[in-house]
Design an enzyme around this catalytic site. Structure first.
Site, PDB file in Angstrom:
ATOM      1  N   ASN A 109     -10.327   0.082   0.264  1.00 17.31           N
ATOM      2  CA  ASN A 109      -8.861   0.169   0.258  1.00 17.31           C
ATOM      3  C   ASN A 109      -8.338  -0.421  -1.056  1.00 17.31           C
ATOM      4  O   ASN A 109      -8.482  -1.623  -1.291  1.00 17.31           O
ATOM      5  CB  ASN A 109      -8.343  -0.620   1.468  1.00 17.31           C
ATOM      6  CG  ASN A 109      -6.832  -0.621   1.574  1.00 17.31           C
ATOM      7  OD1 ASN A 109      -6.123  -0.312   0.620  1.00 17.31           O
ATOM      8  ND2 ASN A 109      -6.337  -0.990   2.743  1.00 17.31           N
TER       9      ASN A 109
ATOM     10  N   CYS B 115       0.823  -1.234   0.000  1.00 14.64           N
ATOM     11  CA  CYS B 115       0.000   0.000   0.000  1.00 14.64           C
ATOM     12  C   CYS B 115       0.847   1.270   0.000  1.00 14.64           C
ATOM     13  O   CYS B 115       0.327   2.352  -0.252  1.00 14.64           O
ATOM     14  CB  CYS B 115      -0.938   0.006   1.199  1.00 14.64           C
ATOM     15  SG  CYS B 115      -1.998  -1.438   1.265  1.00 14.64           S
TER      16      CYS B 115
ATOM     17  N   HIS C 268      -2.950   7.175   2.547  1.00 21.10           N
ATOM     18  CA  HIS C 268      -3.464   5.905   2.008  1.00 21.10           C
ATOM     19  C   HIS C 268      -4.854   5.686   2.590  1.00 21.10           C
ATOM     20  O   HIS C 268      -5.077   5.859   3.791  1.00 21.10           O
ATOM     21  CB  HIS C 268      -2.505   4.776   2.389  1.00 21.10           C
ATOM     22  CG  HIS C 268      -3.075   3.417   2.179  1.00 21.10           C
ATOM     23  ND1 HIS C 268      -3.711   3.048   1.013  1.00 21.10           N
ATOM     24  CD2 HIS C 268      -3.127   2.333   3.009  1.00 21.10           C
ATOM     25  CE1 HIS C 268      -4.125   1.803   1.125  1.00 21.10           C
ATOM     26  NE2 HIS C 268      -3.785   1.347   2.320  1.00 21.10           N
TER      27      HIS C 268
END
Ligand code: UT7
Length: 321
Positions: A278, A113, A248
């Site tokens: 996500n 990520c 993020h």
């Protein structure tokens, strides 16, 4: 940072899956997902794959930069869910952009990520030290193919998508990034790739994702705060001098906790996890593109990007728009 973002774009699959729809697939509720994470929906691929999403985002970014694709000398794709192990997604995007007849450096990077931030900082080093004038940096993931759809504590959190930026060297700003990692495969990761050779067989189970949610939550809060405070300190800046922070997009509650601990204003952190879930390496460039399109960021603004994720990896950078 010594780079300027001159174009951005994003691309998501055609199919959007709401929490309500997910209730018919997984033993979960809209209420549980939304209150725990702030997520309402996510996009999942049907016919698309990583390279299609990466190419779609790249096209939008090039269009918004209003440049000829032949000006691009470097393509980096941050992903840990490529369509295939080789060729890299970046090489496939190069071909689809029609850039096979000119010198281009193209490769994929895996920092989970945090991948987009790692890729942007890497691209900056090329622009600083070579004749390459413009680079395309993409974050693209099809996480739905590695989810364990029987594990309700993880599969409801993730989505598929891609975001991209076109960058060029900006002499005005000084380089400004902070990257870090701490190798740990237990907290967050995938199963191992099977080895099946004539001497040794480890099975044929599909790759699947696992995570200790509570540990990742704690790690994420610490990582974001460490990145923000380090970047501010090293650049003699205060939080108020940053126009927008794009973290993020994993969980709204993580950002709420960071906002509280840093005594910051919630408006300083851009959030769109509600719509996309996500999307790992794609989350920051998708959010960045939305923030630009919604005019939360304007030309001349100073923006901080902050990533955290598998590895464990974390870090951020300050960019001008
Ligand atoms: O890029 C980084 C990616 N990772 C993350 O961002 C994850 C960070 N962590 C989190 O966001 C949170 O830890 C989660 C959202 C994953 C979990 O939230 P939580 O408040 O820590 O819940 P929990 O794991 O403590 O689970 C509470 C309960 C459990 O039931 P019992 O044992 O208390 O009866 C779970 O079985 O919630 C249950 N549960 C669910 N219930 C309905 C877990 N997943 C679900 C679900 N729907 N999808």
């Amino acid at each position: 940072m010594g780079i300027k973002i001159i174009g951005s774009g994003h691309c998501v699959p055609a199919t959007k899956l709401s929490n309500r729809h997910l209730e018919s697939i997984v033993d979960t509720t809209d209420e549980w997902i939304f209150t725990r994470t702030g997520i309402s929906s996510r996009y999942l691929v049907t016919t698309e794959d990583t390279n299609d999403l990466a190419y779609g985002a790249a096209r939008c970014a090039i269009e918004s930069a209003a440049i000829d694709p032949t000006e691009i000398g470097l393509i980096i794709v941050a992903t840990f869910t490529p369509e295939q192990l080789t060729p890299s997604t970046a090489c496939l995007v190069q071909a689809r952009l029609g850039l096979n007849q000119q010198p281009v450096i193209a490769f994929d990077m895996n920092a989970a990520c945090t991948g987009f931030v790692y890729a942007l900082v890497t691209a900056e080093q090329f622009l600083k030290s070579s004749k390459i004038k413009k680079a395309l940096v993409i974050g693209a993931e099809v996480l739905s193919k590695i989810m364990d759809w029987n594990d309700r504590s993880t599969c409801v959190l993730f989505g598929d998508g891609a975001g991209a930026v076109v960058i060029e060297w900006d002499e005005v700003d000084s380089p400004s990034f902070y990257l870090n990692c701490e190798g740990d495969g237990d907290v967050l990761g995938t199963s191992k790739l099977p080895v099946n050779n004539p001497l040794h067989q480890t099975g044929t189970s599909p790759i699947s994702f696992h995570m200790n949610g509570a540990s990742v939550f704690k790690f994420a809060v610490t990582a974001i705060k460490e990145t923000v405070t380090t970047l501010l300190m090293e650049n003699n800046l205060t939080l108020e001098e940053i126009d927008l922070i794009i973290p993020h997009q994993a969980n709204k509650r993580i950002i709420d906790k960071v906002v509280k601990d840093l005594n910051a204003s919630p408006e300083q952190f851009f959030l769109n996890v509600s719509e996309y879930g996500n999307t790992s390496a794609a989350s920051i460039p998708i959010a960045l593109n939305e923030a630009i399109k919604k005019q939360r960021i304007k030309a001349g603004n100073r923006v901080m990007l902050v990533g955290f994720g598998g590895g464990l990896t974390w870090g951020g950078c300050i960019v001008s728009i």
